[in-house]
Design a protein around this motif. Structure first.
Motif, PDB file in Angstrom:
ATOM      1  N   VAL A  47     -79.485 -54.949 -72.875  1.00 31.72           N
ATOM      2  CA  VAL A  47     -78.547 -54.869 -74.008  1.00 31.72           C
ATOM      3  C   VAL A  47     -77.252 -55.589 -73.648  1.00 31.72           C
ATOM      4  O   VAL A  47     -76.731 -56.390 -74.423  1.00 31.72           O
ATOM      5  N   ASN A  48     -76.762 -55.334 -72.423  1.00 37.81           N
ATOM      6  CA  ASN A  48     -75.501 -55.959 -72.009  1.00 37.81           C
ATOM      7  C   ASN A  48     -75.645 -57.461 -71.810  1.00 37.81           C
ATOM      8  O   ASN A  48     -74.676 -58.209 -71.934  1.00 37.81           O
ATOM      9  N   PHE A  49     -76.849 -57.896 -71.510  1.00 38.22           N
ATOM     10  CA  PHE A  49     -77.111 -59.328 -71.321  1.00 38.22           C
ATOM     11  C   PHE A  49     -76.990 -60.060 -72.655  1.00 38.22           C
ATOM     12  O   PHE A  49     -76.409 -61.134 -72.744  1.00 38.22           O
ATOM     13  N   THR A  62     -88.528 -43.205 -66.425  1.00 36.27           N
ATOM     14  CA  THR A  62     -87.471 -43.149 -67.447  1.00 36.27           C
ATOM     15  C   THR A  62     -86.168 -43.751 -66.906  1.00 36.27           C
ATOM     16  O   THR A  62     -85.458 -44.469 -67.610  1.00 36.27           O
ATOM     17  N   THR A  63     -85.871 -43.454 -65.627  1.00 38.97           N
ATOM     18  CA  THR A  63     -84.648 -43.988 -65.009  1.00 38.97           C
ATOM     19  C   THR A  63     -84.691 -45.514 -64.960  1.00 38.97           C
ATOM     20  O   THR A  63     -83.699 -46.181 -65.274  1.00 38.97           O
ATOM     21  N   LEU A  64     -85.845 -46.056 -64.556  1.00 37.32           N
ATOM     22  CA  LEU A  64     -85.970 -47.520 -64.478  1.00 37.32           C
ATOM     23  C   LEU A  64     -85.816 -48.141 -65.866  1.00 37.32           C
ATOM     24  O   LEU A  64     -85.119 -49.149 -66.033  1.00 37.32           O
ATOM     25  N   VAL A  65     -86.429 -47.502 -66.877  1.00 39.99           N
ATOM     26  CA  VAL A  65     -86.300 -48.002 -68.260  1.00 39.99           C
ATOM     27  C   VAL A  65     -84.833 -47.938 -68.694  1.00 39.99           C
ATOM     28  O   VAL A  65     -84.312 -48.892 -69.289  1.00 39.99           O
ATOM     29  N   ALA A  66     -84.155 -46.832 -68.359  1.00 43.62           N
ATOM     30  CA  ALA A  66     -82.733 -46.675 -68.724  1.00 43.62           C
ATOM     31  C   ALA A  66     -81.898 -47.803 -68.119  1.00 43.62           C
ATOM     32  O   ALA A  66     -81.062 -48.415 -68.800  1.00 43.62           O
ATOM     33  N   GLY A  67     -82.142 -48.092 -66.853  1.00 38.30           N
ATOM     34  CA  GLY A  67     -81.392 -49.144 -66.157  1.00 38.30           C
ATOM     35  C   GLY A  67     -81.627 -50.513 -66.763  1.00 38.30           C
ATOM     36  O   GLY A  67     -80.681 -51.236 -67.090  1.00 38.30           O
ATOM     37  N   TYR A  68     -82.911 -50.854 -66.955  1.00 42.56           N
ATOM     38  CA  TYR A  68     -83.231 -52.184 -67.486  1.00 42.56           C
ATOM     39  C   TYR A  68     -82.841 -52.325 -68.960  1.00 42.56           C
ATOM     40  O   TYR A  68     -82.464 -53.402 -69.405  1.00 42.56           O
ATOM     41  N   LEU A  69     -82.910 -51.215 -69.701  1.00 46.71           N
ATOM     42  CA  LEU A  69     -82.493 -51.245 -71.117  1.00 46.71           C
ATOM     43  C   LEU A  69     -80.992 -51.572 -71.221  1.00 46.71           C
ATOM     44  O   LEU A  69     -80.591 -52.446 -71.997  1.00 46.71           O
ATOM     45  N   MET A 128     -76.197 -46.996 -65.135  1.00 45.11           N
ATOM     46  CA  MET A 128     -76.987 -46.187 -66.068  1.00 45.11           C
ATOM     47  C   MET A 128     -78.135 -45.499 -65.328  1.00 45.11           C
ATOM     48  O   MET A 128     -78.417 -44.312 -65.554  1.00 45.11           O
ATOM     49  N   ALA A 129     -78.788 -46.241 -64.408  1.00 49.95           N
ATOM     50  CA  ALA A 129     -79.898 -45.667 -63.632  1.00 49.95           C
ATOM     51  C   ALA A 129     -79.404 -44.546 -62.719  1.00 49.95           C
ATOM     52  O   ALA A 129     -80.070 -43.521 -62.569  1.00 49.95           O
ATOM     53  N   LEU A 130     -78.228 -44.738 -62.145  1.00 48.49           N
ATOM     54  CA  LEU A 130     -77.669 -43.715 -61.246  1.00 48.49           C
ATOM     55  C   LEU A 130     -77.431 -42.400 -61.998  1.00 48.49           C
ATOM     56  O   LEU A 130     -77.810 -41.321 -61.528  1.00 48.49           O
ATOM     57  N   VAL A 178     -82.000 -54.922 -57.357  1.00 48.34           N
ATOM     58  CA  VAL A 178     -81.692 -54.094 -56.174  1.00 48.34           C
ATOM     59  C   VAL A 178     -80.842 -52.903 -56.613  1.00 48.34           C
ATOM     60  O   VAL A 178     -81.048 -51.767 -56.160  1.00 48.34           O
ATOM     61  N   GLY A 179     -79.886 -53.161 -57.498  1.00 45.63           N
ATOM     62  CA  GLY A 179     -78.964 -52.107 -57.964  1.00 45.63           C
ATOM     63  C   GLY A 179     -79.700 -50.980 -58.665  1.00 45.63           C
ATOM     64  O   GLY A 179     -79.477 -49.809 -58.368  1.00 45.63           O
ATOM     65  N   ILE A 180     -80.596 -51.337 -59.602  1.00 47.46           N
ATOM     66  CA  ILE A 180     -81.315 -50.305 -60.372  1.00 47.46           C
ATOM     67  C   ILE A 180     -82.224 -49.489 -59.442  1.00 47.46           C
ATOM     68  O   ILE A 180     -82.267 -48.262 -59.517  1.00 47.46           O
ATOM     69  N   LEU A 181     -82.913 -50.181 -58.525  1.00 45.03           N
ATOM     70  CA  LEU A 181     -83.819 -49.460 -57.607  1.00 45.03           C
ATOM     71  C   LEU A 181     -83.033 -48.557 -56.648  1.00 45.03           C
ATOM     72  O   LEU A 181     -83.389 -47.386 -56.464  1.00 45.03           O
ATOM     73  N   SER A 182     -81.954 -49.091 -56.057  1.00 47.19           N
ATOM     74  CA  SER A 182     -81.200 -48.255 -55.103  1.00 47.19           C
ATOM     75  C   SER A 182     -80.477 -47.123 -55.832  1.00 47.19           C
ATOM     76  O   SER A 182     -80.355 -46.015 -55.294  1.00 47.19           O
TER      77      SER A 182
END
Lengths: 170, 179
Positions: free
Chosen positions: A161-163, A150-157, A113-115, A76-80
């Protein structure tokens, strides 16, 4: 972090001063040009920066609950954050205070990161008109779609990594 | 000039909306919002000045044609990597970059490289580095620097399958622009 007590900022200031001293010795004209450009930049950007920081002061109170709940869930965070970033106007540096507020409030790193990526990739509304004028509507549309991907990839990347290697914790 | 007024106007209207929102819904927290903003401004203005001096220095000493001269056709991924790095190193707001992109296009550089260049330029810039480190820390900055390079390559690869379609459109726009 306080700029007045943090020594790393004094070091950055000293490095910039050395760069200007070197510049002055090498080429006086270029140094004057550099000072003029800096002055013009400060004069043009400071009112915008002032408005952006003031806006974020009020936004963080209104959006506190929204940020607290939606930005903690990675999906939800990355999408919003992607949608919010596309809609946020202003210069690209204005996003950092808001990103800090979200990060400190325990927001998900992927959402932060996505924001940032979403707000910076497309300058809505100021940049998009000029982009269409110079490069055409088709190019702009392609870049818009690629920017969202690119934004979605940035967020999930960042989230992934943090996971696996926890670099940031709330 | 009109663009700048529009941006400031939009920000001002948004500020007004959020002020009224806080005033109506959280009247006791107006002081907290102003405190937050003032503290933020006092701490940031010196960084802003240092960052502006840095941007001015880069503008004076880094030749803008360097971006054009340095870039030569290379392999797809290597080329995307190089042009993303050049994008990161190019200072200035996005609308000051379009003339450079226009020149790159005229030199025959394909549209997927242009998209990678714009991705690198927008996601990171020399002037914003001090502000980013101040607000989000060095670890965050280093991670974002590495990911920006990867994202630039990714954006270029996304555009690669449609680059001929985009090139046609760019040529048409360029012809209209020069008419």
């Amino acid at each position: 972090m306080n700029i007045f007590t943090d020594s790393s900022w004094w070091i950055v200031g000293i490095v910039v001063a050395i760069m200007y001293i070197w510049s002055l010795r090498k080429n006086r004209e270029k140094t004057v040009h550099a000072f003029r450009r800096s002055g013009r930049f400060i004069l043009k950007s400071l009112p915008l920066f002032f408005l952006a920081v003031l806006l974020i002061g009020f936004m963080q109170i209104v959006l506190a609950d929204f940020i607290e709940y939606s930005f903690q869930d990675p999906n939800v965070g990355i999408l919003s954050a992607t949608v919010l970033g596309l809609l946020l106007p202003g210069p690209r540096y204005a996003i950092y205070p808001l990103a800090q507020v979200i990060l400190v409030a325990g927001g998900n790193i992927g959402a932060v990161m996505a924001l940032i990526a979403s707000q910076q990739l497309l300058d809505v509304p100021e940049g998009c008109f000029i982009e269409v004028k110079f490069l055409g509507g088709r190019f702009f549309l392609a870049r818009l779609l690629i920017a969202v991907a690119t934004t979605l990839v940035a967020g999930y990347l960042a989230y992934a990594v943090n996971f696996f290697i926890p670099l940031w914790s709330p | 000039m009109l663009d700048a007024v529009m941006v400031e106007g939009t920000l001002f209207i948004l500020l007004l909306i959020f002020f009224v929102w806080v005033y109506v819904s959280f009247p006791t927290r107006i002081g907290e919002a102003i405190d937050f903003s003032v503290t933020n401004l006092i701490e940031t203005i010196p960084i802003f000045i240092v960052a502006s001096l840095l941007a001015g220095w880069v503008d004076a000493w880094v030749d803008k044609d360097l971006v054009v001269r340095l870039f030569k056709q290379r392999g797809l991924v290597t080329g995307l990597f190089v042009i993303t790095c050049l994008g990161i190193a190019t200072p200035g707001p996005i609308y000051s970059i379009f003339p450079i992109v226009y020149v790159l296009k005229k030199k025959g550089i394909d549209s997927h490289f242009l998209i990678a260049y714009l991705t690198g330029q927008t996601l990171m810039g020399p002037m914003r580095i001090p502000l980013e480190i101040y607000y989000l820390g060095t670890t965050f900055f280093v991670f974002r620097l590495i990911s920006t390079v990867l994202l630039g390559v990714f954006a270029g690869l996304c555009a690669y399958p449609i680059h001929r379609w985009l090139n046609e459109s760019l040529e048409r726009v360029s012809a209209e622009f020069n008419r």
